[in-house]
Design a protein around this motif. Structure first.
Motif, mmCIF file in Angstrom:
data_model
loop_
_atom_site.group_PDB
_atom_site.id
_atom_site.type_symbol
_atom_site.label_atom_id
_atom_site.label_comp_id
_atom_site.label_asym_id
_atom_site.label_seq_id
_atom_site.Cartn_x
_atom_site.Cartn_y
_atom_site.Cartn_z
ATOM 1 N N ALA A 175 81.587 54.045 24.827
ATOM 2 C CA ALA A 175 83.131 53.597 24.324
ATOM 3 C C ALA A 175 83.387 53.876 23.066
ATOM 4 O O ALA A 175 84.251 54.424 22.371
ATOM 5 N N ALA A 176 82.180 54.030 22.013
ATOM 6 C CA ALA A 176 82.281 54.317 20.588
ATOM 7 C C ALA A 176 82.378 55.890 20.644
ATOM 8 O O ALA A 176 83.469 56.106 19.772
ATOM 9 N N LEU A 177 81.601 56.740 21.550
ATOM 10 C CA LEU A 177 81.938 58.221 21.548
ATOM 11 C C LEU A 177 83.376 58.485 22.035
ATOM 12 O O LEU A 177 83.915 59.550 21.425
ATOM 13 N N GLY A 178 83.614 58.121 23.242
ATOM 14 C CA GLY A 178 84.948 57.958 23.711
ATOM 15 C C GLY A 178 86.165 57.877 22.632
ATOM 16 O O GLY A 178 87.186 58.459 22.895
ATOM 17 N N ALA A 179 86.046 56.971 21.784
ATOM 18 C CA ALA A 179 86.906 56.747 20.914
ATOM 19 C C ALA A 179 87.230 57.486 19.758
ATOM 20 O O ALA A 179 88.136 57.526 19.017
ATOM 21 N N GLY A 180 86.008 58.423 19.698
ATOM 22 C CA GLY A 180 86.035 59.257 18.581
ATOM 23 C C GLY A 180 84.891 59.237 17.399
ATOM 24 O O GLY A 180 85.119 59.739 16.347
ATOM 25 N N ALA A 181 84.264 57.953 17.538
ATOM 26 C CA ALA A 181 83.382 57.621 16.438
ATOM 27 C C ALA A 181 82.238 58.558 16.630
ATOM 28 O O ALA A 181 81.660 58.812 17.641
ATOM 29 N N ALA A 182 81.577 58.980 15.175
ATOM 30 C CA ALA A 182 80.438 59.757 15.592
ATOM 31 C C ALA A 182 79.215 58.918 15.215
ATOM 32 O O ALA A 182 79.240 57.820 14.442
ATOM 33 N N VAL A 183 78.143 58.799 16.267
ATOM 34 C CA VAL A 183 77.015 57.956 16.368
ATOM 35 C C VAL A 183 75.842 58.894 16.166
ATOM 36 O O VAL A 183 75.579 59.814 16.772
ATOM 37 N N ARG A 184 75.032 58.536 14.913
ATOM 38 C CA ARG A 184 74.116 59.661 14.435
ATOM 39 C C ARG A 184 72.893 58.815 14.722
ATOM 40 O O ARG A 184 72.573 57.791 13.801
ATOM 41 N N THR A 185 71.718 59.213 15.509
ATOM 42 C CA THR A 185 70.779 58.388 15.597
ATOM 43 C C THR A 185 69.311 59.193 14.762
ATOM 44 O O THR A 185 69.519 60.334 14.425
ATOM 45 N N GLY A 186 68.460 58.685 14.401
ATOM 46 C CA GLY A 186 67.286 58.781 13.791
ATOM 47 C C GLY A 186 67.766 58.969 12.395
ATOM 48 O O GLY A 186 66.855 59.655 11.566
ATOM 49 N N VAL A 187 68.820 58.440 11.967
ATOM 50 C CA VAL A 187 69.210 58.488 10.572
ATOM 51 C C VAL A 187 68.967 57.116 9.954
ATOM 52 O O VAL A 187 69.351 55.988 10.176
ATOM 53 N N SER A 188 68.229 56.973 8.764
ATOM 54 C CA SER A 188 68.028 55.751 7.956
ATOM 55 C C SER A 188 68.668 55.714 6.616
ATOM 56 O O SER A 188 68.952 56.609 5.907
ATOM 57 N N ALA A 189 69.452 54.566 6.582
ATOM 58 C CA ALA A 189 70.074 54.243 5.288
ATOM 59 C C ALA A 189 69.041 53.897 4.412
ATOM 60 O O ALA A 189 68.345 52.735 4.526
ATOM 61 N N ILE A 190 68.578 54.488 3.266
ATOM 62 C CA ILE A 190 67.566 54.319 2.464
ATOM 63 C C ILE A 190 67.985 53.529 1.134
ATOM 64 O O ILE A 190 67.072 52.981 0.326
ATOM 65 N N GLY A 191 69.223 53.519 0.513
ATOM 66 C CA GLY A 191 69.668 52.958 -0.495
ATOM 67 C C GLY A 191 71.046 53.141 -0.836
ATOM 68 O O GLY A 191 71.853 53.893 0.030
ATOM 69 N N TRP A 192 71.472 52.720 -1.999
ATOM 70 C CA TRP A 192 73.103 52.788 -2.335
ATOM 71 C C TRP A 192 72.998 53.621 -3.699
ATOM 72 O O TRP A 192 72.083 53.392 -4.203
ATOM 73 N N ALA A 193 74.036 54.515 -3.676
ATOM 74 C CA ALA A 193 74.542 55.324 -4.692
ATOM 75 C C ALA A 193 75.562 54.661 -5.571
ATOM 76 O O ALA A 193 76.243 55.272 -6.608
ATOM 77 N N GLY A 194 75.989 53.451 -5.090
ATOM 78 C CA GLY A 194 77.153 52.795 -5.704
ATOM 79 C C GLY A 194 77.820 51.922 -4.586
ATOM 80 O O GLY A 194 77.017 51.860 -3.650
ATOM 81 N N PRO A 195 78.815 51.025 -4.890
ATOM 82 C CA PRO A 195 79.213 49.938 -3.926
ATOM 83 C C PRO A 195 79.535 50.583 -2.879
ATOM 84 O O PRO A 195 79.304 49.740 -1.662
ATOM 85 N N LEU A 196 79.983 51.605 -2.355
ATOM 86 C CA LEU A 196 80.431 52.096 -1.076
ATOM 87 C C LEU A 196 79.747 53.680 -0.789
ATOM 88 O O LEU A 196 80.439 54.375 0.013
#
Length: 407
Positions: free
Chosen positions: A71-92
């Motif tokens: 459903a996510a891919l079909g709607a046009g969202a990009a789903v990236r696996t094996g990717v970790s968010a390791i920290g913030w460089a700013g509020p967003l």
């Protein structure tokens, strides 16, 4: 070298909440929607739950997870696996690492859908050696469903709530004898233990209530667990496998690194009824804000947070303040846990530490009653209690915290 990119919405976590939010946002024309998942495959916990009962048609967990991803891919969202968010460089802005190296992704809105985790043996302060054969439910499910590991021959399950019976079903499916379910509570945290076993297709096993695991025995491989009953008696239960179930906490590490305000009760990000955190542009939903509700609850919150994100992208004002929503013992926590006067509300989820029969929920502010409801059913620890939001319009934005009591 760190590559830098911009997206409209960045969703961290590809479980039911994150994927549902991404699908709704992408389908509504919210712009570039990207989902990050640190595991090799998207879908969250349902991927490891091979029993039925997921989704509208009662599909298995992997089938349900696949539907969410499609459903996510079909709607046009990009789903990236094996990717970790390791920290913030700013509020967003989020720093990530993955197969393509380091990246810094800046978004107009960030949705934290990082889910929850069970507290392992170390966090529960159970002493002993470090033998093989010690699992949480999630580790057990992955060992059986993903890695096809040999588990053991005789197990003890610590806990007696719905997830404990799910662990029991996994063990039985793997050919493991279950010696007992052990809980420190006075009874199982399900309506009927026998019916819970029957729904999962496994026969009942001995239930030891009022007992705690005080030590793990064995070197190299687990040989048993030492139990202490409420009256002080001790016994050793022979086993080569132990599964610690339940005792969920939100996976809040990323939120904490970003200085997102956490609620002391849930230990997840503090959010209002639109799943807005105290950081403008940052939302949180699903079991990242309350551990741990079923996949359908997390997915429903994905729908609601997508609606709030769309409003934010369209220029809706971020609330400058909110009224804290607190609970008194024996209630443990409530989510959402911030009230924005004048904003629409939805139902609230609560948890209690003690069972109660036909209790009364009372909501007050500065000793002023806002709502009263007698629950038609009893409440149990580790089971959700739902509170409607029709009283939210009576909250005074200039008053003190709103409190929920159970009596």
């Amino acid at each position: 070298m760190r590559r830098q990119r911009n997206v409209d919405v960045l969703v961290v976590g590809a479980g039911p909440a994150g994927l549902t939010a991404a699908a709704r946002l992408a389908a509504s024309g919210a712009g570039t929607v990207e989902v990050l998942e640190r595991e090799a495959r998207a879908g969250g916990v349902p991927r490891h739950c091979h029993r039925g009962g997921f989704g509208r048609w009662g599909m298995t967990g992997p089938q349900y997870a696949e539907r969410l991803v499609e459903a996510a891919l079909g709607a046009g969202a990009a789903v990236r696996t094996g990717v970790s968010a390791i920290g913030w460089a700013g509020p967003l802005s989020m720093d990530t690492t993955g197969p393509h190296g380091l990246e810094r992704i800046t978004a107009r809105a960030v949705v934290l859908a990082t889910g929850a985790r069970e507290r392992p043996r170390t966090a529960r302060l159970v002493p002993g050696t470090r033998p093989a054969g010690v699992f949480t439910t999630g580790e057990l499910q992955q060992a059986v469903a993903v890695y096809r590991q040999e588990i053991g021959t005789r197990a003890v399950v610590v806990g007696a709530e719905p997830v404990s019976y799910a662990a029991l079903a996994v063990l039985r499916g793997a050919g493991v004898e279950v010696a007992a379910l052990v809980t420190e509570e006075a009874r199982a945290q399900v309506s009927r233990a026998r019916s819970a076993s029957a729904r999962l297709g496994v026969p009942p096993v001995p239930l030891l209530t009022g007992a705690v695991v005080t030590e793990l025995l064995g070197r190299g491989r687990l040989t048993g667990v030492r139990l202490r009953r409420a009256d002080g008696r001790e016994r050793v239960l022979a086993c080569d496998t132990v599964v610690f179930t339940g005792d969920f906490v939100p996976d809040h590490e990323l939120a904490r690194r970003g200085d997102v305000l956490l609620d002391p009760g849930t230990r997840g990000p503090a959010v209002d009824g639109s799943f807005r955190t105290a950081t403008p542009g940052v939302f949180a939903a699903g079991n990242a804000v309350h551990a741990a509700e079923p996949a359908r609850v997390a997915a429903a919150e994905g729908v609601r947070v997508a609606r709030a994100v769309r409003g934010h992208l369209a220029g809706a004002r971020w609330p400058s303040g909110s009224v804290p929503l607190l609970v008194d013992a024996p209630l443990r926590w409530v989510a959402p846990n911030r009230i924005v006067p004048g904003a629409p509300g939805h139902r609230f989820i609560l948890r209690t530490t003690k069972p109660a029969t036909f209790p009364v929920l009372l909501v007050t502010q500065d000793d002023r009653p806002l709502y009263r409801q007698r629950l038609r059913h009893g409440v149990l620890p580790n089971r959700a209690v739902y509170l409607p939001a029709r009283w939210v319009g009576r909250v005074d934005g200039g008053g003190g915290p709103v409190r929920v009591t159970l009596g």
